[in-house]
Every structure is written in C-alpha cells, then in structure tokens.
Design an enzyme around this catalytic site. Structure first.
Site, short mmCIF file in Angstrom:
data_model
loop_
_atom_site.label_atom_id
_atom_site.label_comp_id
_atom_site.label_asym_id
_atom_site.label_seq_id
_atom_site.Cartn_x
_atom_site.Cartn_y
_atom_site.Cartn_z
N ASP A 10 0.88 -1.15 0.00
CA ASP A 10 0.00 0.00 0.00
C ASP A 10 0.94 1.22 0.00
OD1 ASP A 10 -2.32 1.67 0.46
OD2 ASP A 10 -1.69 1.78 2.56
N LEU A 11 0.42 2.37 -0.31
CA LEU A 11 1.29 3.56 -0.37
C LEU A 11 1.15 4.44 0.89
CD1 LEU A 11 3.19 5.50 -1.96
CD2 LEU A 11 1.13 6.54 -2.92
N ASP A 12 -0.02 5.08 1.01
CA ASP A 12 -0.23 6.04 2.10
C ASP A 12 -0.18 5.35 3.46
OD1 ASP A 12 -0.89 8.38 0.45
OD2 ASP A 12 -2.67 7.27 -0.11
N THR A 18 1.90 9.88 4.23
CA THR A 18 0.90 10.81 3.68
C THR A 18 -0.43 10.69 4.40
OG1 THR A 18 0.75 9.12 2.00
CG2 THR A 18 1.74 11.21 1.33
N LYS A 46 -8.77 5.60 6.38
CA LYS A 46 -7.55 5.06 5.77
C LYS A 46 -7.90 3.96 4.78
CE LYS A 46 -4.36 6.30 9.44
NZ LYS A 46 -3.47 5.82 10.50
N SER A 115 -2.74 0.68 -4.28
CA SER A 115 -3.23 1.83 -3.51
C SER A 115 -4.55 2.34 -4.05
CB SER A 115 -2.18 2.95 -3.58
OG SER A 115 -2.73 4.18 -3.16
N ALA A 116 -5.36 2.91 -3.16
CA ALA A 116 -6.63 3.50 -3.59
C ALA A 116 -6.45 4.92 -4.10
CB ALA A 116 -7.60 3.52 -2.41
N LYS A 146 -11.24 -0.93 -1.30
CA LYS A 146 -10.92 -1.80 -0.16
C LYS A 146 -12.04 -1.61 0.86
CE LYS A 146 -5.98 -0.77 -0.80
NZ LYS A 146 -4.80 -0.06 -0.31
N GLU A 170 0.07 -3.28 4.64
CA GLU A 170 -1.08 -2.37 4.75
C GLU A 170 -1.12 -1.67 6.11
OE1 GLU A 170 -3.69 -0.77 3.97
OE2 GLU A 170 -3.96 -1.35 1.89
N ASP A 171 -1.52 -0.41 6.12
CA ASP A 171 -1.67 0.30 7.41
C ASP A 171 -3.14 0.50 7.77
OD1 ASP A 171 -2.11 2.26 5.33
OD2 ASP A 171 -2.03 3.78 6.91
C1 G6P Z 1 -5.46 5.94 0.28
C2 G6P Z 1 -5.55 6.67 1.62
C3 G6P Z 1 -6.91 7.31 1.80
C4 G6P Z 1 -7.25 8.15 0.59
C5 G6P Z 1 -7.25 7.29 -0.67
C6 G6P Z 1 -7.54 8.11 -1.92
O1 G6P Z 1 -6.14 4.75 0.38
O2 G6P Z 1 -5.31 5.78 2.68
O3 G6P Z 1 -6.86 8.09 2.97
O4 G6P Z 1 -8.52 8.76 0.74
O5 G6P Z 1 -5.97 6.70 -0.81
O6 G6P Z 1 -6.46 8.98 -2.14
P1 G6P Z 1 -6.45 10.18 -3.16
O7 G6P Z 1 -5.01 10.60 -3.16
O8 G6P Z 1 -6.89 9.65 -4.48
O9 G6P Z 1 -7.36 11.22 -2.63
MG MG Z 2 -2.66 3.18 3.58
#
Ligand code: G6P
Ligand code: MG
Length: 219
Positions: A10-12, A18, A46, A115-116, A146, A170-171
C-alpha cells in the site's frame, strides 16, 4: 533466491506518511464546514477512496451537500492535500522501507503497488520510487474500494503471482481486510489493537527483520 512469492505495498501510511496529510486536509474541510472529527474516526478513512471518505465525513457532521458542492469540496481537499505532497522528496520514505525494497530488488522478488489513491504515481515520482515497481495499481485502475480485494488481485495478476503467494503490507483496517479477502498474506503496519485481523502486525518497517521477510518468501 528461489521464490514463487511477490509483494504488494500500500502507499499512504506504508511507504510514506501521507496518511497525516490526508488527515490534515480532511480535518480542514470538516472544520471549514463547521464540525470536527477524531483521530479514531480518521482510522475509518484510511484506505478508503476520496469520494467514500467525504461521504463518511459528511455523515459524521450530519451534513448533506449538493452534487456540485460535493465535487467542489473533494477538489478543495485534494488541492490542500497536494500542497503537502508538493514538498515531499525521498527523505519522506518511512524508515526501513527502502531496505526492504532494496532486498526485494537484489533477490529478484517482484513487487507492486496496490493503492486507492489517484495521486499514487505523482507521489512515487516525488520520492524517486516510480521506476522501481514491477506494477502499479492505483485509484485510477479500480472500481471497487478496499475492503474489496480488487486492487490487490489486479496487482498480483500483473506480477503473475497467485493470490495465496502474495504478501501485502497495509496500514489500514480496510486494506488488511482487502488482503485477507483476496486470500493473501497480510502484514499490518501500525497498532495491533487496530490491525489485529492481519496475519502479522509491526509498528513500522524498522521492526521488521530481513530474516522474517526471507522466511516468508521461501516458505
Ligand atoms: C489511500 C488513503 C486514503 C485516501 C485514498 C484516496 O487509500 O489511505 O486516505 O482517501 O488513498 O487517495 P487520493 O489521493 O486519491 O485522494
Ligand atoms: Mg494506507
């Protein structure tokens, strides 16, 4: 190394912190609309898409917005969020992450992003990791959020790795559930009390021994 396994990050909140920028930007939006929400409530955002996050926040504030205003607020939030992202560079990669990535590269273990976020490529570019991934699946590639396993299943397929041989970092609660729903090996990054559904939980990447990764990969 002989392995039939692959890794999905996952990224964030996993590669970069972030998650704190998302929180600041969503909180400003709520405050501007006249209410607030807690860090505990933020856990529920998240891993959740931009649109679904705003829906949840408006529920908490018991507010309804017109379609146009909803879109405008989403754009404002993203603008604010991106003002934090603009200042990012590779120093923002969370401690211990680079070591794991280097280890995977050295050992020819395929790895992907799952990542989402629709900002994922932009962020990876800023931290100089964009070219390192064998596949990138982000918020622009998926239709189901997710805890639906879609994002991770597409990533595993792109790596040509079976779901049960995929290891996911994943966090978020939703992300751990998505990995579990995909029948993958889930590793939670964060608190045990939040991410207890994961197969393994570590506070952060500095807690993860490379030997542990090696064992998982060769099991
Ligand atoms: C990740 C983060 C979420 C965020 C989503 C969409 O999953 O954990 O907090 O809302 O991405 O991110 P974006 O950058 O497209 O707004
Ligand atoms: Mg995350």
């Amino acid at each position: 190394m002989e392995t039939n396994k692959g890794v999905i990050f996952d990224l964030d909140g996993v590669i970069v912190d972030t998650a704190k920028f998302h929180f600041l930007a969503w909180r400003k939006l709520a405050n501007d609309l006249g209410f607030d929400f807690t860090k505990e409530q933020n856990e529920q955002l998240k891993g959740v898409s931009r649109e679904d996050s705003l829906k949840k926040i408006l529920d908490w504030g018991e507010l309804e917005l017109s379609k146009t205003e909803f879109k405008r607020q989403m754009a404002l939030k993203n603008e604010n969020y991106l003002s934090y992202v603009a200042k990012m560079d590779e120093d923002e990669i969370l401690p211990g992450v680079q070591e794991v990535i280097d280890y995977l590269i050295e050992n020819n273990v395929p790895f992907a992003l799952g990542s989402a976020s629709k900002n994922a490529r932009n962020i990876l570019k800023k931290i100089n990791l964009l070219d390192k991934f064998d596949a990138i699946v982000d918020g622009t590639d998926v239709s189901k959020a997710k805890p639906d396993p879609e994002v991770f299943l597409i990533a595993a397929e792109a790596l040509n790795i079976k779901p049960e041989n995929s290891i996911v970092f994943e966090d978020s609660v939703a992300g751990v559930q998505a990995a579990n729903n995909a029948n993958m090996i889930s590793i939670g990054i964060g608190e045990q009390k939040t991410l207890g559904e994961a197969n393994y939980v570590f506070t952060d990447f500095t807690e993860i021994d490379i030997e542990f990764i090696k064992k998982l990969l060769t099991k």
